[in-house]
Design a protein around this motif. Structure first.
Motif, PDB file in Angstrom:
ATOM      1  N   GLY A  66      -0.737  -4.404  -0.342  1.00 35.20           N
ATOM      2  CA  GLY A  66      -0.106  -3.100  -0.525  1.00 35.20           C
ATOM      3  C   GLY A  66       0.089  -2.821  -1.992  1.00 35.20           C
ATOM      4  O   GLY A  66       0.277  -3.737  -2.790  1.00 35.20           O
ATOM      5  N   MET A  67      -0.004  -1.544  -2.360  1.00 40.03           N
ATOM      6  CA  MET A  67       0.239  -1.164  -3.760  1.00 40.03           C
ATOM      7  C   MET A  67       1.366  -0.165  -3.769  1.00 40.03           C
ATOM      8  O   MET A  67       1.220   0.965  -3.315  1.00 40.03           O
ATOM      9  CB  MET A  67      -1.002  -0.494  -4.337  1.00 40.03           C
ATOM     10  CG  MET A  67      -2.029  -1.446  -4.842  1.00 40.03           C
ATOM     11  SD  MET A  67      -2.487  -0.947  -6.501  1.00 40.03           S
ATOM     12  CE  MET A  67      -2.323  -2.475  -7.344  1.00 40.03           C
ATOM     13  N   ALA A  68       2.500  -0.601  -4.295  1.00 36.93           N
ATOM     14  CA  ALA A  68       3.645   0.289  -4.364  1.00 36.93           C
ATOM     15  C   ALA A  68       3.831   0.760  -5.795  1.00 36.93           C
ATOM     16  O   ALA A  68       3.241   0.210  -6.722  1.00 36.93           O
ATOM     17  CB  ALA A  68       4.893  -0.422  -3.866  1.00 36.93           C
ATOM     18  N   GLY A  69       4.630   1.758  -5.941  1.00 35.02           N
ATOM     19  CA  GLY A  69       4.901   2.300  -7.262  1.00 35.02           C
ATOM     20  C   GLY A  69       5.239   3.761  -7.133  1.00 35.02           C
ATOM     21  O   GLY A  69       5.017   4.363  -6.077  1.00 35.02           O
ATOM     22  N   LEU A  70       5.760   4.326  -8.193  1.00 32.06           N
ATOM     23  CA  LEU A  70       6.121   5.738  -8.139  1.00 32.06           C
ATOM     24  C   LEU A  70       4.890   6.581  -8.412  1.00 32.06           C
ATOM     25  O   LEU A  70       3.882   6.085  -8.917  1.00 32.06           O
ATOM     26  CB  LEU A  70       7.204   6.035  -9.169  1.00 32.06           C
ATOM     27  CG  LEU A  70       8.494   5.239  -8.964  1.00 32.06           C
ATOM     28  CD1 LEU A  70       9.394   5.376 -10.168  1.00 32.06           C
ATOM     29  CD2 LEU A  70       9.198   5.693  -7.698  1.00 32.06           C
ATOM     30  N   VAL A  71       4.991   7.857  -8.102  1.00 30.64           N
ATOM     31  CA  VAL A  71       3.900   8.776  -8.427  1.00 30.64           C
ATOM     32  C   VAL A  71       3.679   8.711  -9.938  1.00 30.64           C
ATOM     33  O   VAL A  71       4.635   8.739 -10.713  1.00 30.64           O
ATOM     34  CB  VAL A  71       4.263  10.207  -7.998  1.00 30.64           C
ATOM     35  CG1 VAL A  71       3.289  11.201  -8.602  1.00 30.64           C
ATOM     36  CG2 VAL A  71       4.274  10.303  -6.486  1.00 30.64           C
TER      37      VAL A  71
ATOM     38  N   VAL B  32       4.323   0.235   3.234  1.00 30.49           N
ATOM     39  CA  VAL B  32       3.890  -0.875   2.388  1.00 30.49           C
ATOM     40  C   VAL B  32       4.505  -2.181   2.885  1.00 30.49           C
ATOM     41  O   VAL B  32       3.821  -3.186   3.029  1.00 30.49           O
ATOM     42  CB  VAL B  32       4.290  -0.619   0.913  1.00 30.49           C
ATOM     43  CG1 VAL B  32       4.041  -1.853   0.074  1.00 30.49           C
ATOM     44  CG2 VAL B  32       3.529   0.569   0.359  1.00 30.49           C
ATOM     45  N   LEU B  33       5.789  -2.132   3.184  1.00 27.09           N
ATOM     46  CA  LEU B  33       6.480  -3.349   3.614  1.00 27.09           C
ATOM     47  C   LEU B  33       5.998  -3.803   4.985  1.00 27.09           C
ATOM     48  O   LEU B  33       5.855  -4.993   5.248  1.00 27.09           O
ATOM     49  CB  LEU B  33       7.989  -3.103   3.649  1.00 27.09           C
ATOM     50  CG  LEU B  33       8.633  -2.903   2.284  1.00 27.09           C
ATOM     51  CD1 LEU B  33      10.031  -2.349   2.430  1.00 27.09           C
ATOM     52  CD2 LEU B  33       8.656  -4.219   1.521  1.00 27.09           C
TER      53      LEU B  33
ATOM     54  N   ILE C 204       2.335  -7.587  -1.807  1.00 28.81           N
ATOM     55  CA  ILE C 204       2.583  -6.276  -2.387  1.00 28.81           C
ATOM     56  C   ILE C 204       2.466  -6.346  -3.902  1.00 28.81           C
ATOM     57  O   ILE C 204       3.101  -7.185  -4.549  1.00 28.81           O
ATOM     58  CB  ILE C 204       3.992  -5.755  -2.007  1.00 28.81           C
ATOM     59  CG1 ILE C 204       4.101  -5.626  -0.480  1.00 28.81           C
ATOM     60  CG2 ILE C 204       4.270  -4.407  -2.675  1.00 28.81           C
ATOM     61  CD1 ILE C 204       5.507  -5.461   0.013  1.00 28.81           C
ATOM     62  N   ALA C 205       1.602  -5.489  -4.454  1.00 30.26           N
ATOM     63  CA  ALA C 205       1.523  -5.363  -5.905  1.00 30.26           C
ATOM     64  C   ALA C 205       2.295  -4.103  -6.290  1.00 30.26           C
ATOM     65  O   ALA C 205       2.107  -3.062  -5.678  1.00 30.26           O
ATOM     66  CB  ALA C 205       0.069  -5.250  -6.342  1.00 30.26           C
ATOM     67  N   VAL C 206       3.173  -4.246  -7.255  1.00 33.04           N
ATOM     68  CA  VAL C 206       3.939  -3.079  -7.681  1.00 33.04           C
ATOM     69  C   VAL C 206       3.426  -2.635  -9.049  1.00 33.04           C
ATOM     70  O   VAL C 206       3.295  -3.450  -9.962  1.00 33.04           O
ATOM     71  CB  VAL C 206       5.451  -3.384  -7.755  1.00 33.04           C
ATOM     72  CG1 VAL C 206       6.226  -2.124  -8.085  1.00 33.04           C
ATOM     73  CG2 VAL C 206       5.929  -3.981  -6.451  1.00 33.04           C
TER      74      VAL C 206
ATOM     75  N   MET D 200       4.151  -8.996  -8.331  1.00 28.31           N
ATOM     76  CA  MET D 200       3.435  -9.333  -7.104  1.00 28.31           C
ATOM     77  C   MET D 200       4.471  -9.925  -6.163  1.00 28.31           C
ATOM     78  O   MET D 200       5.107 -10.926  -6.480  1.00 28.31           O
ATOM     79  CB  MET D 200       2.359 -10.389  -7.369  1.00 28.31           C
ATOM     80  CG  MET D 200       1.036  -9.896  -7.920  1.00 28.31           C
ATOM     81  SD  MET D 200       0.205  -8.626  -6.970  1.00 28.31           S
ATOM     82  CE  MET D 200       0.061  -9.402  -5.383  1.00 28.31           C
ATOM     83  N   LEU D 201       4.655  -9.297  -5.018  1.00 27.38           N
ATOM     84  CA  LEU D 201       5.695  -9.742  -4.105  1.00 27.38           C
ATOM     85  C   LEU D 201       5.067 -10.178  -2.793  1.00 27.38           C
ATOM     86  O   LEU D 201       3.998  -9.722  -2.419  1.00 27.38           O
ATOM     87  CB  LEU D 201       6.698  -8.609  -3.856  1.00 27.38           C
ATOM     88  CG  LEU D 201       7.309  -8.002  -5.123  1.00 27.38           C
ATOM     89  CD1 LEU D 201       8.002  -6.700  -4.798  1.00 27.38           C
ATOM     90  CD2 LEU D 201       8.264  -8.979  -5.766  1.00 27.38           C
ATOM     91  N   LEU D 202       5.769 -11.059  -2.098  1.00 25.30           N
ATOM     92  CA  LEU D 202       5.255 -11.529  -0.812  1.00 25.30           C
ATOM     93  C   LEU D 202       5.651 -10.559   0.291  1.00 25.30           C
ATOM     94  O   LEU D 202       6.517  -9.707   0.125  1.00 25.30           O
ATOM     95  CB  LEU D 202       5.783 -12.928  -0.524  1.00 25.30           C
ATOM     96  CG  LEU D 202       5.082 -13.991  -1.375  1.00 25.30           C
ATOM     97  CD1 LEU D 202       5.762 -15.336  -1.205  1.00 25.30           C
ATOM     98  CD2 LEU D 202       3.603 -14.067  -1.024  1.00 25.30           C
ATOM     99  N   ALA D 203       5.027 -10.720   1.426  1.00 24.81           N
ATOM    100  CA  ALA D 203       5.216  -9.762   2.508  1.00 24.81           C
ATOM    101  C   ALA D 203       6.673  -9.660   2.936  1.00 24.81           C
ATOM    102  O   ALA D 203       7.171  -8.585   3.235  1.00 24.81           O
ATOM    103  CB  ALA D 203       4.354 -10.166   3.700  1.00 24.81           C
TER     104      ALA D 203
END
Lengths: 487, 335
Positions: free
Chosen positions: A275-280, A450-451, A457-459, A468-471
């Motif tokens: 997953g790729m998280a982040g703000l617009v 994402v979660l 998860i890459a932020v 880089m976070l785990l699931a």
């Protein structure tokens, strides 16, 4: 106040108040309803329910013109000025009464512009062409317009997104002046430190609902983030069943100056959903465009199945087995005027039509197979893409890329603007694909998605991966990384 | 089902069908007015006179399908005619060699358009407006506005003036090109890509199709066929002057648009273009037989264009109204 778009309720009974001489911050994830609320206040959208009162008087049928008369002004991230006119002309256009034939009094126009600019402490010449001004200077001109119009309510939508530190301080001073002169300011920002530096009160929106209005002094960063994220990830997401295999895609210090991304290192394994998280604006779509060759990389390496490759056009990316389901479905994902069958074969012309001759039977069969497989609701393979609902268009876009039998699938906001039913169907499809061994990179602004879907998860923030976070991480952590805060 | 595009009513309402009726009506009318109009000789005359514009209209079709335009084809015809004469008379080449070189020049000129459009990402209208002046200017500079190439051998004039197997000798070339372009547009992935580019150039790029290469192909093809048209033109008139093909680009565009191709790209057919060419050619020739002054032709062509387009828009509106009425009752769904 409520506002619905089709089946999606963007605002569900939000209450919001603003005092004179106050800076009231509005905070929330992407899609929490901030923009919708602003659009209702400025009259761009009509609320479906609820009421708006200004100075105790109930206002009905707010239009952009009447909102302007009532002293509501909005300053957007991208100033809406005429770039080829001078500052004085732009201010004049906003403030002078409009009639078809009217003599322009240049002296008065000039003088007023100079006065307004002076009032906000901007060192801008009224004769300067707007084109020659920097972004913050243009914002100051907007503020001058708002002041000149006698605005009592000024809305600022992420005004500092493109400003340097110094320019921010200048802007803060102007906002404080506005407050001192009795103007109410609604301040929208993703930057928590600004809210603490500037705002008196803060309202947090989540999923179209207000989850609380608090005095800023009573809050800290951690409690704000908690409010923004709120709920637990529900169990509606299908569980991960796949074991990650070999590394399919490996990015090493990848960067692209034109795309605004730098120093990206990331691995995606077969059978894994990253997953790729982040703000617009964090650079996620830009990264996808770099990998897909739309804005080719200018530094770093891309390795596919361990082999170094260069990708300078989408055609090359497709040849390497990379598929990209783009964010803007209607412009990039599906050609609305073309039948869905033609849409589905677009990326595999070489394979379905050997020797470039069209084979209508094979194409139709392929389209029928995919409509059946993905559950696309359409009257047939001849249905134009534009006649389908958003979720079904997304499935067509997905079908086009699955038809290429990719090694890596990049999904960009796969369920944006898709109704709940289609959304969970798309989630199931993505899961199934991962189980079949596809490497999936999923960009999403929908934090629960994402979660719920990701194995890792890459932020991203500011054009690079910051965490880089785990699931099994929690939303709080992702949001903190996206906002650039260490707890 | 009303959405079936092969239904009898749907075919009747299609633009090409309407246009076919227009051509037939024109034919019947002029045949009743001019006694010699319907003769075989006159029919072949119409063919001869429409081959060059027809060729240009054929290659204009893929270009307009991509949402582009090529204003330079008429000027390029002029330049190629001049160079063909130059190659044959001044460079002492044989006719076939001169023709081959001319076609090469056409491809280069088309390549110039393509390069400017795809590399510099300039709008085709601007690029070809530039080359429209450039090519004509070159033709005039080479001949200094005065030189005319004549006295071509009879074996060459055969192509433009005689009959072969009972039909005008240039007709087989036209038919071959027409079949080729029809197949290209309607039966190959290139045609599919042209349409996709016309609908959504960015979307086509995102599908991994090389938009630049497809565009380049369309413009180079136009250059090649403009050169072929120049050779046929020279043969038909027996001379090459710098003003050859003046204004042909507009006739070609008119024929394409009359044939139902959307100027915004994406929608259109090659047979529509052929009917468009026929409608204009019959009208122009028929007016002579009806003893009308030449100016009337331009006026009527314009009127025809407007009428044909309005009628097809009205029929489209009717069709979509019908479709809406139908789908609101039953909504066939495949899942």
């Amino acid at each position: 106040m409520t506002k619905s778009f089709g089946a999606v309720r963007a605002l569900k009974g939000v209450s919001f108040d603003l005092h004179a001489g106050e800076v009231h911050a509005l905070l929330g994830e992407n899609g929490a309803g901030k923009s919708t609320l602003i659009k209702v206040i400025t009259g761009a959208h009509q609320p479906d329910g609820g009421s708006i009162k200004i100075n105790g008087e109930s206002v009905s049928q707010l239009t952009p013109a009447s909102a302007h008369k009532l002293g509501i002004a909005c300053i957007y991230q991208q100033p809406a000025l005429f770039p080829d006119l001078t500052v004085a002309e732009n201010i004049g256009l906003r403030l002078e009464s409009a009639s078809v034939f009217r003599k322009v009094n240049w002296a008065i126009r000039q003088q007023r512009a100079a006065e307004l600019l002076k009032r906000i402490g901007a060192e801008i010449s009224p004769d300067a062409e707007v084109r020659s001004l920097s972004m913050p200077e243009q914002q100051l001109v907007e503020i001058a317009c708002a002041l000149g119009a006698g605005a009592r309510i000024v809305i600022m939508d992420e005004p500092t997104a493109s400003l340097t530190q110094k320019e921010q301080h200048l802007l803060f001073a102007v906002v404080k002046d506005l407050r001192a002169s009795g103007v109410g300011v609604i301040y929208i920002s993703h930057r928590l430190e600004e809210i603490f530096a500037l705002a008196d009160r803060v309202t947090v929106l989540r999923d179209g609902e207000s989850v609380g209005t608090n005095k800023v002094g009573e809050m800290n960063e951690s409690s704000l983030i908690k409010l923004m994220v709120g709920r637990e990830v529900s169990a509606i997401y299908p569980p991960s069943e796949s074991a990650a295999g070999n590394v399919v895609l490996s990015l090493k210090n990848l960067g692209c100056a034109a795309g605004g991304v730098e120093n990206i290192s990331l691995d995606v394994r077969a059978g894994e959903i990253v997953g790729m998280a982040g703000l617009v604006g964090a650079g996620r779509t830009e990264l996808a465009r770099v990998i897909f060759g739309i804005t080719p990389a200018d530094s770093g390496e891309i390795l596919l199945n361990g082999q170094r490759i260069t990708i300078s056009t989408p055609k090359e990316a497709v040849a390497h087995g990379i598929a990209y389901v783009p964010e803007d479905r209607r412009r990039h994902g599906v050609i609305l005027e073309m039948p869905i069958a033609h849409n589905m074969t677009m990326a595999i012309h070489d394979r379905v039509f050997p020797g470039t001759w069209l084979r209508f039977g094979a194409e139709r069969q392929l389209a029928l197979d995919f409509t059946h497989d993905l559950g696309v609701k359409a009257y047939g393979p001849d249905a134009p893409g534009g006649s389908l609902s958003g979720g079904n268009q997304q499935k067509v876009s997905l079908a086009r890329w699955l038809a290429t039998k990719p090694k890596l699938l990049i999904l960009d906001e796969p369920t944006q603007g898709v109704d709940v039913g289609a959304k969970s169907e798309i989630h199931k499809i993505i899961r199934r694909l991962a189980k079949e061994g596809l490497a999936v990179l999923m960009i999403s602004s929908d934090l629960p998605e994402v979660l719920g879907m990701s194995d890792r998860i890459a932020v991203m923030r500011g054009g690079t991966i910051t965490a880089m976070l785990l699931a099994k991480t929690d939303a709080h952590e992702v949001m903190a990384a996206a906002l650039g805060k260490q707890n | 089902m009303n959405t079936d595009k092969h239904g009898f009513k749907a075919i009747l309402l299609r633009h090409e069908t309407i246009l076919l009726f227009v051509v037939l009506l024109e034919w019947l009318y002029f045949n009743s007015v001019g006694p010699r109009f319907g003769s075989v000789d006159n029919t072949f005359d119409i063919m001869r006179h429409s081959v060059e514009i027809g060729l240009l209209a054929l290659v204009m079709t893929p270009i307009i399908l991509t949402g582009g335009i090529d204003l330079s084809v008429g000027s390029l015809l002029g330049l190629c005619a001049i160079l063909f004469g130059k190659f044959w008379r001044d460079a002492g080449m044989s006719i076939p060699l001169a023709a081959a070189c001319t076609i090469g020049i056409g491809a280069l000129a088309g390549g110039l358009n393509a390069t400017l459009i795809t590399w510099l990402r300039l709008p085709p209208l601007i690029v070809t407006l530039g080359t429209f002046s450039l090519f004509r200017g070159l033709a005039e500079a080479i001949t200094r506005g005065a030189d005319t190439f004549t006295n071509f051998p009879a074996s060459f004039l055969f192509l433009g003036q005689e009959r072969w197997l009972g039909i005008p000798a240039q007709a087989p070339i036209f038919i071959l090109v027409a079949i080729g372009i029809w197949l290209l547009v309607h039966r190959t992935t290139f045609g599919r890509s042209f349409r996709a580019i016309g609908f959504a150039p960015e979307g086509t790029r995102y599908a991994g199709i090389s938009v630049e290469r497809r565009l380049a192909m369309a413009y180079v093809l136009a250059g090649i066929i403009a050169a072929v048209a120049a050779i046929i033109y020279t043969s038909r008139l027996g001379q090459a002057k710098a003003d050859a093909g003046m204004g042909y680009e507009l006739f070609a565009i008119t024929a394409v648009v009359l044939g139902g191709t959307s100027i915004f790209g994406g929608v259109g057919t090659v047979h529509g273009t052929l009917l468009g060419v026929a409608a204009i050619a019959v009208l122009n020739n028929g007016l002579v037989h009806a003893r009308q002054p030449r100016e009337v032709a331009g006026m009527l062509t314009g009127l025809l264009l407007i009428l044909a387009l309005t009628s097809s828009i009205i029929s489209k509106m009717l069709a979509s109204l019908n479709a809406r009425r139908q789908t609101s009752v039953t909504k066939p769904i495949i899942t």
